[in-house]
Design an enzyme around this catalytic site. Structure first.
Site, mmCIF file in Angstrom:
data_model
loop_
_atom_site.group_PDB
_atom_site.id
_atom_site.type_symbol
_atom_site.label_atom_id
_atom_site.label_comp_id
_atom_site.label_asym_id
_atom_site.label_seq_id
_atom_site.Cartn_x
_atom_site.Cartn_y
_atom_site.Cartn_z
ATOM 1 C CG ASP A 45 38.995 43.359 48.083
ATOM 2 O OD1 ASP A 45 39.716 43.702 47.126
ATOM 3 O OD2 ASP A 45 38.358 42.286 48.081
HETATM 4 C C1 BGC Z 1 39.442 41.263 44.953
HETATM 5 C C2 BGC Z 1 40.669 40.869 45.735
HETATM 6 C C3 BGC Z 1 41.906 41.220 44.952
HETATM 7 C C4 BGC Z 1 41.876 42.701 44.634
HETATM 8 C C5 BGC Z 1 43.093 43.169 43.875
HETATM 9 C C6 BGC Z 1 39.500 42.681 44.456
HETATM 10 O O1 BGC Z 1 38.468 42.972 43.604
HETATM 11 O O2 BGC Z 1 38.298 41.082 45.761
HETATM 12 O O3 BGC Z 1 40.635 39.489 46.024
HETATM 13 O O4 BGC Z 1 43.050 40.871 45.663
HETATM 14 O O5 BGC Z 1 40.736 42.963 43.847
HETATM 15 O O6 BGC Z 1 43.141 42.640 42.618
#
Ligand code: BGC
Length: 783
Positions: free
Chosen positions: A310
């Site tokens: 993530d």
């Molecule tokens: C989120 C993810 C997301 C990623 C990219 C993160 O803050 O938890 O679900 O895919 O950002 O945008």
């Protein structure tokens, strides 16, 4: 005999041998997992042997730096967000030229995508295309309902189609990879991200996970040029207190039986990528957790795709008090087999030195790079790296998608109450008052992660009703304004701009105006709920109350004596204790997407009959949280006479049970028949019921089968969903619906055995239209 021994004695060339070995390994792992562990196995490899051969050939030509570059994913940002460094596009292009980037996220402009891709394809030494990824969560140009709503449709085919259409739009812009589906099971509605998943149930969650993976990626026989991501691996939905990012403490039993089934199903459907979660799972951060990434994902699930962290999760290992510094963080994630570092650049900074110091072998690096290259070959990016921005059929495509989005939103809404048949409304209704802060809120119809759809293309509830009820006088007043107490850094960036707060005088004047409008109407449509930013990432809440003065507005409008239809626009099950006793009609609309307003009008007018069912248990108040139907029984179950497991100030039952939802028609589900009453461990039975539409409208019913194992090596939930089917019946029509209860429906991970088990026992079966179904039979299973 070992697999390698089998292959060594065969007089065949290496390439063939590898394919055979691959095949044998998969077949044997299937046998092993399904026969011995009793779990359905056989992960669908996301890539082909040809992809692997090409990746291996390329790997041999790559330098260590080029390999590490493939593990680096950067945010393409020209503005700051959430800790990411915005950069000048010139810097990005230099990094691409040098082969220091494998993937970008957050770039959605086809022209810029093509420009950077051209640099990769022509100026970079090995011409390795960039993989552009984005959060295509429930749409791209056209927003479909948020995933929790799609789950409420209990229609996996709808979820599959929605993601297929969303990926078509994304592909048009040059995006080939979505960070969806989010398959986190969530049992705490204080957690805002409940909106992104399929709710509380592993069986429904697995069905929706499988469907979404197929929607994005197609099937092995019919692959699509797009990658899905199963996220957030794993246990992110169990954040303590429902506080986003907070630690999860999940027993192995809960992990295997509740949180992992959707991931397992998605991997079996061929999901190419998995995103590791942010939080600590049992005090080991998920993004460097060998138990999750190696024991479970690679070994148990036989996952052959790649894992992306993530955002900034690798660098966060330091903040989380786990890694000593960024170098240690890179090593810990790398060693746990996390392939791609999203955003934090710890891999590009440190892996080369770590390799030189002998901290890992170069074969390990190859193993982590290979599936990323395989994915790029699989997508055909080497041959077709560019977005077709000149496509003339785009407008036609969008018109088609809008129609699908309207159907999806209507199929997702859940009718919670409809006293005296207030709904559907007569099209001859003279004066309709449309009231509430969410009744004419374009951006808030779209829901979280609607980052590319244009709010101006969205149909609000007020607009939808005006277009439908052309002979009525339809007027609007907001009544109240709502806002978060603590705005987040996403507000105004990833969510709509916050409106200017009203002064106290203006607030009073707006309330008065709304009440007057209600007085002068024949029916009030009141749209209450939460703003998009209230249920987003970083959108946790301590309460389930209607925000701001919404409850006051509801009660004052009710006091006018006019019939009130309450529309809920949110994914959080708000406290409806008062509303559920007073307001005659309540329709849970979620965030319906681009066509939300038209879908609501279709439902209120009766052109479409509601058929959605709750994918979560609806608590009476926040004090009951977490509450879910598949709990185990205590020694004093809820219905015992004394010493019952219950609160002294509140009923233990939920306000609305999991699986619940009304229709404008009525149904009976009867004649439950089991094909056998006693089977052996290997056996399976068929449960059949007759479903009859006893009302006067063609409508849908969702038939649900629940199972309970009465005793065994571990206590089992009082009931668990193990089958469902959404069917459409004409008035008076009957249909038989059959479910199979086999090994797969009966196996579970036993805490006592520390393993998957299939046990002799007695089993209860219920079939009905929600999780409190009473139509019952039982069967026994012997050795
Ligand atoms: C989120 C993810 C997301 C990623 C990219 C993160 O803050 O938890 O679900 O895919 O950002 O945008």
């Amino acid at each position: 005999m070992k697999l390698n021994q089998i292959a060594i004695v065969l007089p065949i060339n290496n390439k063939f041998r590898r394919k055979l070995l691959h095949h044998l390994k998969r077949s044997l792992s299937f046998l092993f997992l399904s026969q011995i562990l009793c779990i359905p196995a056989f992960a669908q490899s996301p890539f082909t042997p040809a992809d692997r051969d090409r990746a291996d050939t390329l790997l041999k030509q790559m330098t260590t730096d080029e390999k590490i570059g493939q593990l680096n994913q950067l945010f393409y940002l020209t503005l700051p967000v959430g800790g990411a460094k915005p950069r000048d596009p010139v810097i990005y292009q230099d990094l691409v030229r040098q082969g220091k980037i494998g993937s970008f996220l957050f770039l959605t402009d086809a022209k810029e995508i093509n420009r950077l891709q051209k640099i990769a394809m022509t100026e970079q030494r090995l011409h390795i295309p960039i993989l552009f990824g984005f959060d295509v969560i429930h749409g791209f140009d056209t927003e479909f309902p948020v995933p929790l709503a799609t789950a409420a449709s209990w229609d996996p085919a709808l979820a599959e189609e929605a993601q297929r259409l969303a990926s078509e739009e994304a592909i048009h812009a040059g995006i080939r990879w979505s960070f969806a589906p989010m398959v986190d099971i969530a049992r705490d509605p204080r957690w805002g991200r409940i909106s992104e998943g399929a709710g509380e149930d592993p069986y429904l969650g697995a069905a929706m996970a499988r469907a979404q993976v197929r929607g994005f990626q197609g099937t092995p026989q019919n692959p699509r040029p797009f990658l899905a991501t199963m996220k957030h691996f794993a246990g992110y939905g169990a954040a303590e207190g429902g506080r986003d990012y907070d630690a999860s403490y999940i027993s192995e039993e809960q992990l295997q039986n509740v949180y992992l089934p959707p991931f397992r199903a998605g991997v079996q459907a061929g999901a190419a990528t998995v995103m590791s979660a942010y939080m600590d799972l049992n005090n080991v951060p998920a993004s460097a957790n060998p138990h999750l990434l190696q024991d479970i994902l690679r070994k148990q699930f036989d996952f052959k795709g790649f894992v992306v962290s993530d955002a900034f999760a690798v660098a966060s290992l330091v903040t989380q008090g786990f890694a000593k510094d960024r170098e240690d963080a890179a090593l810990r994630s790398f060693s746990a087999t996390l392939n791609m570092d999203m955003g934090s650049e710890t891999y590009v900074e440190n892996l080369k030195a770590l390799l030189d110091k002998g901290q890992f072998a170069s074969a390990q690096l190859d193993d982590l790079v290979r599936p990323i290259l395989e994915a790029k070959y699989h997508l055909g990016l080497f041959e077709n790296p560019y977005a077709d921005a000149t496509d003339q059929t785009h407008a036609e495509m969008l018109a088609k998608h809008r129609r699908a989005a309207r159907t999806a939103a209507a199929r997702s809404a859940v009718l919670l109450r409809n006293e005296s048949g207030l709904l559907p409304l007569s099209k001859a209704t003279k004066r309709i008052a449309v009231i509430g802060p969410l009744a004419d809120a374009k951006a808030d119809m779209l829901g979280p992660w609607s980052l590319t759809a244009k709010p101006e293309d969205t149909v609000t509830i007020f607009e939808g009703l005006r277009a439908k009820f052309t002979n009525s006088q339809v007027e609007y007043a907001p009544g109240v304004q709502i806002s978060k107490k603590h705005p987040s850094s996403f507000d105004g960036f990833l969510t709509p701009d916050l409106p200017k707060p009203w002064s106290p005088e203006e607030s009073d004047a707006q309330m008065k105006r709304a009440l007057q409008l209600a007085e002068n109407s024949d029916v009030v449509i009141l749209a209450l709920g939460e703003l998009t930013g209230m249920v987003f990432e970083y959108g946790s809440r301590s309460s389930l109350d209607m925000p701001g003065r919404e409850q006051e507005l509801l009660e004052r409008i009710y006091a006018t004596g006019k019939p009130v239809v309450l529309l809920l626009v949110t994914t959080r099950p708000l406290d409806l204790s008062w509303a559920s006793e007073h307001v005659p009609a309540i329709l849970d609309c979620y965030y319906g997407g681009t066509e939300a307003g038209n879908a609501v009008a279709d439902l209120l007018s009766g052109d479409v009959v509601p058929g959605g069912k709750l994918p979560i248990t609806w608590p009476r108040s926040v004090g009951q949280v977490p509450i879910y139907y598949a709990h185990t029984a205590s020694h004093k179950p809820y219905d015992s006479e004394k010493f019952t497991s219950r609160y002294w100030d509140l009923a233990t039952s939920p306000l609305y049970p999991f699986g619940y939802g009304l229709s404008y028609s009525t149904f009976t589900i009867s004649d439950l028949r089991l094909s056998e009453k006693a089977i052996s461990l290997d056996g399976s039975i068929t449960a059949t019921v007759t479903v009859t539409n006893t009302g006067s409208k063609t409508a849908d019913e969702v038939v649900q089968l629940y199972l309970h194992q009465r005793y065994g090596s571990a206590s089992r939930p009082v009931r668990e969903l193990k089958g469902f089917r959404r069917i459409t019946l004409q008035p008076g029509e009957k249909q038989q619906v059959a479910f199979t209860i086999g090994r797969e429906e009966r196996n579970y991970w036993s805490a006592a055995k520390n393993d998957w088990v299939l046990e002799p026992s007695e089993f209860d079966v219920w079939v009905g239209n929600n999780s409190t179904a009473t139509l019952h039979d039982a069967f026994s299973v012997s050795k």
